[in-house]
Design an enzyme around this catalytic site. Structure first.
Site: not given
Length: 689
Positions: A77, A79, A295
């Protein structure tokens, strides 16, 4: 189950979240197997990992593929947590091969192909890796060290449970306990609303008085003097009323944005009393088992422009469902939700074109799926349109105001009811839209009467899961320290749906479940109530542990780490220095051990739980089941139940006559008690004959 995919010369595999975890403390130091105060704080850095047992077989495959590869593409992801969970695998594997970074926050074909054509060098993302590593190491060292410190102190006073402390968990508990204490200590008072009845040019309408600066008022600018209210009402009666402003505005309300996880959890708790953990569990099923939604752990309420281009296929699939077949939707309508610039690590939670067979879903699964689908469908429906008439009236220097609305086009609200946040407040006086619309600025009439309405202040409401989740998103609003408030808000400056929050969408529900499991909070009619132990623990902890200050201060340091101005080693050393001070000053206050029987066990009733059959333990304020949520509070309408009376309730469902109850009117009466609900322990009175 397939563990990897092959495409030409490429091999693709995946992670189920974190595949590794830190080893147990005793693996860092064998002495840590025993909980001893002299060993605190625990020295658990550098972190050492081992595979999580539930995914160990898959982890070995991933590690083997890392060793086999010539070049690795890291697609975690986009992040810091996504960076961490792959980096720790690469480090555990001893990888020295080149690593490219693939950044995907939108799983549409167009967006993925675009990202694949723009691979980055993974070395450019070491800053956010170090940032996440510092947080992970800090959370473990702080949580385990503080938990051991307080548990050791608790055991010295006879408490045989674990007193758990965490950077996020404990401030959440602090929020719940503070609200509970404020609710319990609230002293009711009265405030007064003045409503004038007016006649102007043949139109009759009502308007509320605006509290002036010179009147006695509370911190919410509510009039607090009945004498002042009565005198003013009498003084204004019959006086000339002048219309200072009047007009009608055309307004509209856009549909609510699609759900992120927190908003979905709040919605399901409000509408269906579903816990946050249950909602998360169901979304995981809808995503993994049915492939029916995108998601599910997203903190974002926005969608990408690519998702708008794919909307016709999704809408066509949803329209194939009987429930949505007749909806008036326009696939060309682009709501404010579709804005790639506002998408963060993920997009909002929406349906995919793979619509599930609703008959195959459980009732809770269907409820969650339909909620997600409805909040997606309204993006293609018309705004609600209405006219708002408003008026400002002056009477002898005092100001009154009123407003009323008339819907001209219900738009999306005809389908998604209860989602219009633009309705007037409950305190708005009832006035006819037609009467207000007919008024004109500059005209005059009469203030016929002024009515004084007495209102009673109410205590701050106890949190429900929905309201607590809303508070955790903007916990900065509950912080008084201006520096901490600013740091919390700065932490979320690049997020559209977080406003100085604590925890993450994926962890908040876990924290709530931990607080329940550890018997810090219970649910009472949907409200979160701290246990006696939780209140005592809260009072014993240093204030800093029960506030979100640590999250704010860590965020400041993690930004320095991300920018290369501070090392993770220095962050950990600073934390250990602070903890050395804290663990030396530990006290557990009023926390005591439970009443013990001669055998050394917590005292238990002879009768088993009528719901699950497990034993009932005697606690200071209640009789609680050890296997389910059944409980009988010892105090009932001012009377304290004895152990014998509780035993009788469990065995027979009704007690003998108990003397000395007091009614709301203050009258004494005698009655038996009955066990009304064998699942919850709710008590009541026998029916009158």
């Amino acid at each position: 189950m397939q563990q990897s995919l092959e495409a030409g010369e490429d091999l693709v595999t995946w992670c189920y979240g974190h595949l590794l975890k830190s080893v147990e403390p005793e693996a860092y130091n064998p002495d840590y197997k025993k909980w001893v105060a002299a060993d605190l704080p625990l020295q658990l850095y550098p972190l050492r990992y081992e595979p999580i047992s539930s995914n160990a077989a898959h982890t070995q495959i991933v590690l083997a593929l890392i060793k086999k590869a010539d070049v690795i593409v890291h697609a975690g992801d986009p992040d810091d947590e996504g960076q961490l969970l792959v980096e720790e695998l690469l480090e555990y594997a001893g990888n020295s091969k080149p690593v490219k970074r693939l950044l995907i926050n939108d799983n549409t074909d167009t967006a993925v192909k675009k990202s694949l054509a723009q691979l980055k060098d993974n070395r450019d993302f070491q800053g956010i890796y170090r940032k996440a590593l510092a947080r992970a190491a800090g959370d473990m060292i702080y949580g385990l060290s503080m938990t051991r410190a307080y548990t050791i102190a608790g055991r010295a006073q006879g408490y045989d449970g674990t007193l758990s402390v965490g950077r996020v968990q404990t401030p959440i508990l602090g929020l719940i306990v503070r609200r509970y204490l404020a609710n319990q200590s609230h002293t009711s008072s009265f405030y007064y609303i003045l409503t004038g009845d007016f006649s102007v040019n043949g139109q009759r309408f009502a308007a509320n008085w605006k509290v002036n600066e010179d009147s006695p008022q509370d911190d919410k600018k509510r009039l607090t003097s009945k004498g002042y209210a009565d005198t003013l009402a009498q003084h204004l009666k019959g006086k000339t009323a002048s219309i200072e402003a009047a007009g009608v505005q055309e307004k509209e309300t856009a549909p609510p944005l699609p759900f992120n996880l927190v908003k979905l959890q709040q919605y399901m708790n409000r509408q269906h009393k579903m816990t946050a953990a249950k909602t998360l569990e169901i979304t995981q099923q809808l995503r993994e088992k049915y492939k029916a939604i995108t998601y599910n752990r997203s903190d974002c309420s926005y969608l990408s422009d690519e998702q708008f281009s794919e909307a016709p296929q999704v809408l066509a699939a949803l329209k194939g469902m009987v429930k949505f077949a007749d909806l008036q939707i326009d696939p060309s309508r682009k709501s404010k939700a579709f804005d790639s610039s506002k998408v963060t690590a993920h997009t909002a939670i929406i349906p995919t074109a793979s619509v599930p067979d609703l008959t195959a879903l459980s009732e809770p699964e269907r409820q969650v799926y339909e909620a997600i689908a409805q909040h997606y469908l309204v993006q293609f429906m018309a705004n609600k349109r209405y006219q708002e008439a408003s008026v400002v009236v002056s009477v002898d220097g005092e100001t009154f105001s009123s407003r009323a609305r008339q819907t001209t086009d219900a738009g999306f609200t005809a389908f998604l009811r209860g989602e219009d946040a633009e309705e007037p407040s409950d305190d708005a006086p009832e006035s006819s839209f037609d009467a207000l619309r007919a008024l004109r600025t500059g005209t005059a009439g009469s203030c016929d009467t002024v009515t004084v309405n007495e209102k009673k202040t109410t205590p701050p409401p106890l949190f429900t899961e929905a309201t607590l989740l809303a508070a955790l998103v903007r916990v900065a609003d509950f912080v008084e320290d201006p520096r901490i408030k600013a740091l919390l808000k700065a932490k979320d400056k690049d997020k559209k749906d977080e406003h100085g929050g604590i925890g993450t969408p994926a962890t908040r529900s876990d924290m709530l479940e931990k607080l329940k499991t550890r018997q810090y909070i219970t649910l009472d009619k949907g409200r979160l109530v701290p246990t006696e132990t939780a209140v005592a623990f809260f009072k014993a902890l240093p204030e800093s542990a029960t506030l979100p200050d640590m999250t704010a201060l860590w965020s400041e340091q993690q930004t320095e780490i991300e920018e290369g101005n501070k090392s993770v080693d220095a962050f950990v050393e600073d934390l250990l220095g602070q903890l050395r001070q804290q663990v030396q000053n530990v006290t557990v206050g009023e926390i005591k051990g439970e009443t013990k029987s001669p055998a050394g066990q917590s005292e238990r009733l002879e009768a088993p739980c009528p719901h699950c059959g497990k034993s009932i333990v005697v606690r200071p304020k209640l009789f609680a089941c050890t296997g389910c949520d059944f409980k009988i509070w010892k105090e009932f309408i001012g009377k304290t139940l004895t152990i014998n009376q509780a035993e009788t309730l469990l065995k027979k469902g009704i007690t003998g006559v108990i003397k000395g109850f007091t009614s709301k009117a203050g009258k004494k009466f005698d009655t038996a008690l009955v066990l009304e609900n064998k699942k919850t322990g709710k008590l009541g009175f026998p029916p009158r004959k």
